[in-house]
Structures are given as C-alpha cells and as structure tokens.
Design a protein around this motif. Sequence first.
Motif, PDB file in Angstrom:
ATOM      1  N   PRO A 177       0.851  -1.207  -0.144  1.00 38.29           N
ATOM      2  CA  PRO A 177       0.034   0.185  -0.105  1.00 38.29           C
ATOM      3  C   PRO A 177       0.896   1.252   0.165  1.00 38.29           C
ATOM      4  O   PRO A 177       0.356   2.170  -0.426  1.00 38.29           O
ATOM      5  CB  PRO A 177      -0.843  -0.112   1.357  1.00 38.29           C
ATOM      6  CG  PRO A 177      -0.964  -1.628   1.606  1.00 38.29           C
ATOM      7  CD  PRO A 177       0.284  -2.156   0.967  1.00 38.29           C
ATOM      8  N   ASN A 178       2.006   1.083   0.414  1.00 37.09           N
ATOM      9  CA  ASN A 178       2.797   2.321   0.467  1.00 37.09           C
ATOM     10  C   ASN A 178       3.203   2.755  -0.706  1.00 37.09           C
ATOM     11  O   ASN A 178       3.562   4.084  -1.261  1.00 37.09           O
ATOM     12  CB  ASN A 178       4.223   2.229   1.439  1.00 37.09           C
ATOM     13  CG  ASN A 178       3.688   1.790   2.861  1.00 37.09           C
ATOM     14  OD1 ASN A 178       2.812   2.439   3.503  1.00 37.09           O
ATOM     15  ND2 ASN A 178       4.806   1.108   3.426  1.00 37.09           N
ATOM     16  N   GLY A 179       3.169   1.813  -1.839  1.00 37.25           N
ATOM     17  CA  GLY A 179       3.546   2.585  -3.267  1.00 37.25           C
ATOM     18  C   GLY A 179       2.493   2.959  -4.011  1.00 37.25           C
ATOM     19  O   GLY A 179       2.430   3.257  -5.146  1.00 37.25           O
ATOM     20  N   LEU A 180       1.315   2.776  -3.441  1.00 37.13           N
ATOM     21  CA  LEU A 180       0.063   3.381  -4.061  1.00 37.13           C
ATOM     22  C   LEU A 180      -0.306   5.009  -3.769  1.00 37.13           C
ATOM     23  O   LEU A 180      -1.036   5.401  -2.876  1.00 37.13           O
ATOM     24  CB  LEU A 180      -1.274   2.504  -3.554  1.00 37.13           C
ATOM     25  CG  LEU A 180      -1.066   1.098  -3.632  1.00 37.13           C
ATOM     26  CD1 LEU A 180      -2.367   0.290  -2.930  1.00 37.13           C
ATOM     27  CD2 LEU A 180      -1.248   0.613  -5.081  1.00 37.13           C
ATOM     28  N   HIS A 181       0.384   5.745  -4.749  1.00 40.34           N
ATOM     29  CA  HIS A 181       0.127   7.049  -4.363  1.00 40.34           C
ATOM     30  C   HIS A 181      -0.844   7.806  -4.814  1.00 40.34           C
ATOM     31  O   HIS A 181      -1.172   8.956  -4.296  1.00 40.34           O
ATOM     32  CB  HIS A 181       1.630   7.818  -5.325  1.00 40.34           C
ATOM     33  CG  HIS A 181       2.883   7.135  -5.105  1.00 40.34           C
ATOM     34  ND1 HIS A 181       3.300   7.503  -3.769  1.00 40.34           N
ATOM     35  CD2 HIS A 181       3.801   6.450  -5.714  1.00 40.34           C
ATOM     36  CE1 HIS A 181       4.509   6.782  -3.788  1.00 40.34           C
ATOM     37  NE2 HIS A 181       4.873   6.236  -4.904  1.00 40.34           N
ATOM     38  N   ALA A 182      -1.689   6.911  -5.603  1.00 44.18           N
ATOM     39  CA  ALA A 182      -3.166   7.561  -5.931  1.00 44.18           C
ATOM     40  C   ALA A 182      -4.113   7.295  -4.622  1.00 44.18           C
ATOM     41  O   ALA A 182      -5.449   7.894  -4.454  1.00 44.18           O
ATOM     42  CB  ALA A 182      -3.778   6.976  -6.802  1.00 44.18           C
ATOM     43  N   VAL A 183      -3.539   6.382  -3.350  1.00 45.37           N
ATOM     44  CA  VAL A 183      -4.355   6.279  -2.323  1.00 45.37           C
ATOM     45  C   VAL A 183      -4.021   7.219  -1.367  1.00 45.37           C
ATOM     46  O   VAL A 183      -2.789   7.505  -1.058  1.00 45.37           O
ATOM     47  CB  VAL A 183      -4.291   4.768  -1.883  1.00 45.37           C
ATOM     48  CG1 VAL A 183      -5.123   4.411  -0.670  1.00 45.37           C
ATOM     49  CG2 VAL A 183      -4.651   3.951  -3.113  1.00 45.37           C
ATOM     50  N   SER A 184      -5.019   7.831  -0.674  1.00 45.74           N
ATOM     51  CA  SER A 184      -4.950   8.715   0.339  1.00 45.74           C
ATOM     52  C   SER A 184      -3.755   8.277   1.594  1.00 45.74           C
ATOM     53  O   SER A 184      -4.102   6.864   1.690  1.00 45.74           O
ATOM     54  CB  SER A 184      -6.125   9.228   0.860  1.00 45.74           C
ATOM     55  OG  SER A 184      -6.398   8.424   1.509  1.00 45.74           O
ATOM     56  N   GLU A 185      -3.125   9.159   2.041  1.00 45.04           N
ATOM     57  CA  GLU A 185      -2.246   8.670   3.372  1.00 45.04           C
ATOM     58  C   GLU A 185      -3.082   7.914   4.293  1.00 45.04           C
ATOM     59  O   GLU A 185      -2.642   7.013   4.963  1.00 45.04           O
ATOM     60  CB  GLU A 185      -1.338   9.916   3.958  1.00 45.04           C
ATOM     61  CG  GLU A 185      -0.591   9.650   5.048  1.00 45.04           C
ATOM     62  CD  GLU A 185       0.544   8.756   4.606  1.00 45.04           C
ATOM     63  OE1 GLU A 185       0.951   7.863   5.492  1.00 45.04           O
ATOM     64  OE2 GLU A 185       1.344   8.972   3.596  1.00 45.04           O
TER      65      GLU A 185
END
Length: 101
Positions: free
Chosen positions: A85-93
């Motif tokens: 999930p850390n590499g999913l930049h389109a997903v909010s923090e």
Amino acid sequence: MERAVAVARWLKTVDFPATRVPADIARPIVVRGLVVTFWESVQEREGYATVGELADLLRRLHWLEEPKSLGLPYFEPMAKLSASPNGLHAVSEEDRSPSRR
C-alpha cells in the motif's frame, strides 16, 4: 532455466501432471545468446482446467516435499503485501495507514 527443467523432471518422478521436458533434451541450450528449452504437454486434449481442478492440483503441489537438491528458495507469497500500500500514491495517506488495513 536449469532449475525449471530440474523441477519439471522431479515433478515427473512423483507423477505430477505438469508440462514435461523431453527426456532426450539434456538441459536448456543457448542459441545466439538466448536460453532455449523444449516442453511437451501431458494432456491428451487441449483444454483448460476448471477452478476445482486447478485448486486440487495446487493443493497436491503444495503438499509435495521437494528434494533439497533442487535448491528451491523459500517463498512467502504475502511478504510484500504489507509493504504494497505504501507504493499506491493515488491512495490517500489515511487509507494507506496500518490502522486502516
């Protein structure tokens, strides 16, 4: 590819229905710098396995105890899942935070 051939030959010795390497081919060959292998089907007909058949084959495969001589590395299929999930930049923090998983 040598390991893949060794695995295929081992699977044949335990009568597992996997694609085979022809017996008269000693090992992968190199042609113009490319590794070439030859394979033959164990099926008598062309077709796809059902989900149930595939599940049964995977269960059987995972219950096999491979010879140490194959040198197969331990595989942990979920190891990268927690980091992914850390590499999913389109997903909010917020959605990437461990408390949301």
